[in-house]
Design an enzyme around this catalytic site. Sequence first.
Site, PDB file in Angstrom:
ATOM      1  N   ASP A  78      45.166 111.842  53.395  1.00 13.81           N
ATOM      2  CA  ASP A  78      44.372 113.079  53.348  1.00 13.81           C
ATOM      3  C   ASP A  78      43.761 113.341  54.722  1.00 13.81           C
ATOM      4  OD1 ASP A  78      42.124 115.071  52.206  1.00 13.81           O
ATOM      5  OD2 ASP A  78      43.669 114.805  50.672  1.00 13.81           O
ATOM      6  N   ASP A  79      42.676 114.095  54.759  1.00  9.76           N
ATOM      7  CA  ASP A  79      42.117 114.578  56.023  1.00  9.76           C
ATOM      8  C   ASP A  79      41.718 113.431  56.965  1.00  9.76           C
ATOM      9  OD1 ASP A  79      41.206 116.378  57.909  1.00  9.76           O
ATOM     10  OD2 ASP A  79      39.656 117.253  56.652  1.00  9.76           O
ATOM     11  N   LYS A 155      49.976 118.383  51.524  1.00 12.20           N
ATOM     12  CA  LYS A 155      48.881 119.139  50.902  1.00 12.20           C
ATOM     13  C   LYS A 155      48.266 119.986  51.995  1.00 12.20           C
ATOM     14  CE  LYS A 155      44.124 118.194  49.261  1.00 12.20           C
ATOM     15  NZ  LYS A 155      43.195 117.078  48.958  1.00 12.20           N
ATOM     16  N   ASP A 157      45.349 122.446  52.939  1.00 10.59           N
ATOM     17  CA  ASP A 157      44.017 122.912  52.569  1.00 10.59           C
ATOM     18  C   ASP A 157      43.775 124.306  53.144  1.00 10.59           C
ATOM     19  OD1 ASP A 157      41.510 122.684  51.391  1.00 10.59           O
ATOM     20  OD2 ASP A 157      41.182 120.653  52.164  1.00 10.59           O
ATOM     21  N   SER A 189      46.311 124.558  48.578  1.00 10.70           N
ATOM     22  CA  SER A 189      44.938 124.726  48.083  1.00 10.70           C
ATOM     23  C   SER A 189      44.561 126.200  47.954  1.00 10.70           C
ATOM     24  CB  SER A 189      43.954 124.010  49.008  1.00 10.70           C
ATOM     25  OG  SER A 189      44.217 122.621  49.040  1.00 10.70           O
ATOM     26  N   ARG A 220      45.738 123.502  43.994  1.00 11.56           N
ATOM     27  CA  ARG A 220      44.363 123.271  43.540  1.00 11.56           C
ATOM     28  C   ARG A 220      43.752 124.618  43.184  1.00 11.56           C
ATOM     29  NH1 ARG A 220      41.270 119.664  45.909  1.00 11.56           N
ATOM     30  NH2 ARG A 220      39.672 120.803  44.789  1.00 11.56           N
ATOM     31  N   ASP A 224      36.401 120.708  44.534  1.00 15.02           N
ATOM     32  CA  ASP A 224      36.737 119.288  44.700  1.00 15.02           C
ATOM     33  C   ASP A 224      36.067 118.435  43.620  1.00 15.02           C
ATOM     34  OD1 ASP A 224      38.028 119.995  46.987  1.00 15.02           O
ATOM     35  OD2 ASP A 224      36.804 118.762  48.330  1.00 15.02           O
TER      36      ASP A 224
END
Lengths: 419, 419
Positions: A78-79, A155, A157, A189, A220, A224
């Site tokens: 992830d980030d 993914k 965002d 997202s 998404r 979150d």
Amino acid sequence: MMATWLVLSTYFVHSTSLNNGLARRPPMGWLSWQRFRCETDCGTYPDDCINDKLYMDMADRLANDGWLALGYNQVNIDDCWSLRTRDPQTNEQVADPNRFPNGIKGVADYVHKLGLKLGLYNDIGSKTCGGYTGIDGNYQLDAQTFASWDIDMIKVDGCNANVPDMWQMYPAFGEALNKTSRPIVYSCSWPAYIPGHAETIPSIDNTTLADIAQYCNLWRNYGDIGDSWDSVKNIMQYWQRNYSNYSNDAFLHVAGPGNWNDPDMIIEGDNGLSLSEAESQFAIWAIIAAPLLMSNDLRNMDPKFKSLLQNKEIIAINQDPLGKQGACVYKNGNEVIWMRELADDKSIAVVLQNLGNAGFGTYLQFQVDLIPDFVSGWDSSTVFAVRNILNHTDLGQQKTYFKDLIQPSSVGMYKLTIV
Amino acid sequence: MMATWLVLSTYFVHSTSLNNGLARRPPMGWLSWQRFRCETDCGTYPDDCINDKLYMDMADRLANDGWLALGYNQVNIDDCWSLRTRDPQTNEQVADPNRFPNGIKGVADYVHKLGLKLGLYNDIGSKTCGGYTGIDGNYQLDAQTFASWDIDMIKVDGCNANVPDMWQMYPAFGEALNKTSRPIVYSCSWPAYIPGHAETIPSIDNTTLADIAQYCNLWRNYGDIGDSWDSVKNIMQYWQRNYSNYSNDAFLHVAGPGNWNDPDMIIEGDNGLSLSEAESQFAIWAIIAAPLLMSNDLRNMDPKFKSLLQNKEIIAINQDPLGKQGACVYKNGNEVIWMRELADDKSIAVVLQNLGNAGFGTYLQFQVDLIPDFVSGWDSSTVFAVRNILNHTDLGQQKTYFKDLIQPSSVGMYKLTIV
């Protein structure tokens, strides 16, 4: 891949879903965000910071502790993996060389040897949510870079992006992924950032989930998840949709093989859920055909929580090939009853949920007449077998209804099969 | 008993605490309310309804599963044990003969043979909160009846009573208990019903907790606990008082041997708390010298939760003979640090608490300069040993400060001893 990719320069065409051949079942695996966030201080937190060791540790656990055999086949970065600036020569994104000395490609090679896939994270805007490098219009360059690292999922965002432009940005990056000719599952997202989450007509454009489903494998829709029952309850409430209204519900009818609503990570094994609450999350995520991306520490799991997440019967519901998302057939105060049709048209999955927080529980009852008319084969005279798939016990043959004692903050999960 | 009982017909005299010789340490045991509520349908719920079997079952578990040896020495009956009307001949309260065929006396005899004490519940008003018979002015009759049943403690709730009259009602029943000459610990829900909970000058009379402490051994100050982390967090926040302000805090300085603030039941082993959250509740209840009255199902306890509630080192802090209630010495966002002085004046107890709900935790630091000046023997040059009493490990000798990694929704609990 993405063989049916549509013309992007015209406006969206409804009712055609993405068919890149990927994510035919909800993705399963592990994702770092909830548990490990953006911790980059590897001096203070050597086992818990965002670096290649973390992902290789988790890959080892997935491969060696029974997860992979059950379908948990991907590790997702992830980030906070990259530098905050692009390579000044090539303009490419660059993994932080201190924390990823062999780059993302090094992690990919490691997990691929274990039979796992690798997911990566980025952002459609100028910066990620953590302030790291975003795609910022470099669609083809970044898609090519990521593909050259052999990633299997991305993914994307939506921080630091102009929301009204997303209907052009997300498809553009998807097209760039498509052009790399590497199969890469595309997680957007996008709807989480659109006012109304693409459920109602949004205020800034006319994007619907059906549109989004043309370009993304999963998305998404909502805020979150945090490490708390409050957070899980809020998300579950968001997905308490009316199964009887299946074909008209904006979120339900777009889900299916290749396209999944993503209510966010599985947090079982972290600090905020009791076993009952964890069972509730896992059962609801399974019945709504959600991706099962755990964000926990697989190196240190309580055996009861591990056993829950490795429940084959619940995983089978989640991964059912019909791919039809479950929803609610009854709500009254703290009592919620969920159902889902399965590929085996003699069976349905049911969850009885008690959202109360007092006492020892209550009997909840599933009546056959809760099943919508469009599900054939069920009426009040139907004899059916009830299997409790949470604790692997048979409740015998029933007719008209069955009931079970459900504790507060708990669920029962069942497979009902016409005899 | 109640040898120093004061004149009731005059108004309260401050600063004299109840000295009936009872509850010199916070009561420990089991209480039915949170887990079993007012379930009286023993046909549907034979193992979980309010009847003599439930209390005898729990007495068996307390005596046989190691609880009694650790100090959990009482079984407390809560609401819904009686008939809804008094005996037409004697006017006495009557236990429901279907659910208590041998009366409350039968249960008392059973638990006494096991070496346990029995607590009972009633209400100072016309009806209990569940609508059963209340004391309603029958102070002497009911006190004599309860004493004749050989009870050892009575919790007196405040539903269906005129709150402005409570300053007369609760003392009057206490006097009646005193006259029975049976030692009966007196638990008053009184301050929970007064506006401001007797902390600030209340709107309806001038009752303070110091007044209440003259008449009651323990008292509920705040709302009922529910089976959820939200509920526990709210109650903990209510008790986040400033330890440095000890002598001026309305709630802190009245606590001590014979007098206890009661933040309500321990709910570990129910459905709403993760192990981290359970550890947090138990640690905070221990450091604030709260009664440890569990409301769970002792017949079916997860071993990890049982082990937590049977942690001897934490129980020893709760039961420390100095009886001084702990409170906060530091608060900043999700970080809260608690401390408590102990009878051994070389030692203090400390809790490091992380109320966050994200990630894997953070290092929290206890600095010696957080200890108020009125606690002698501590300065920045003091060398002290740190014992983690939650997991029974020594952290070695420290000076000026120590730190530990605390996960979200979790605590560390320590005993610090000057070397």
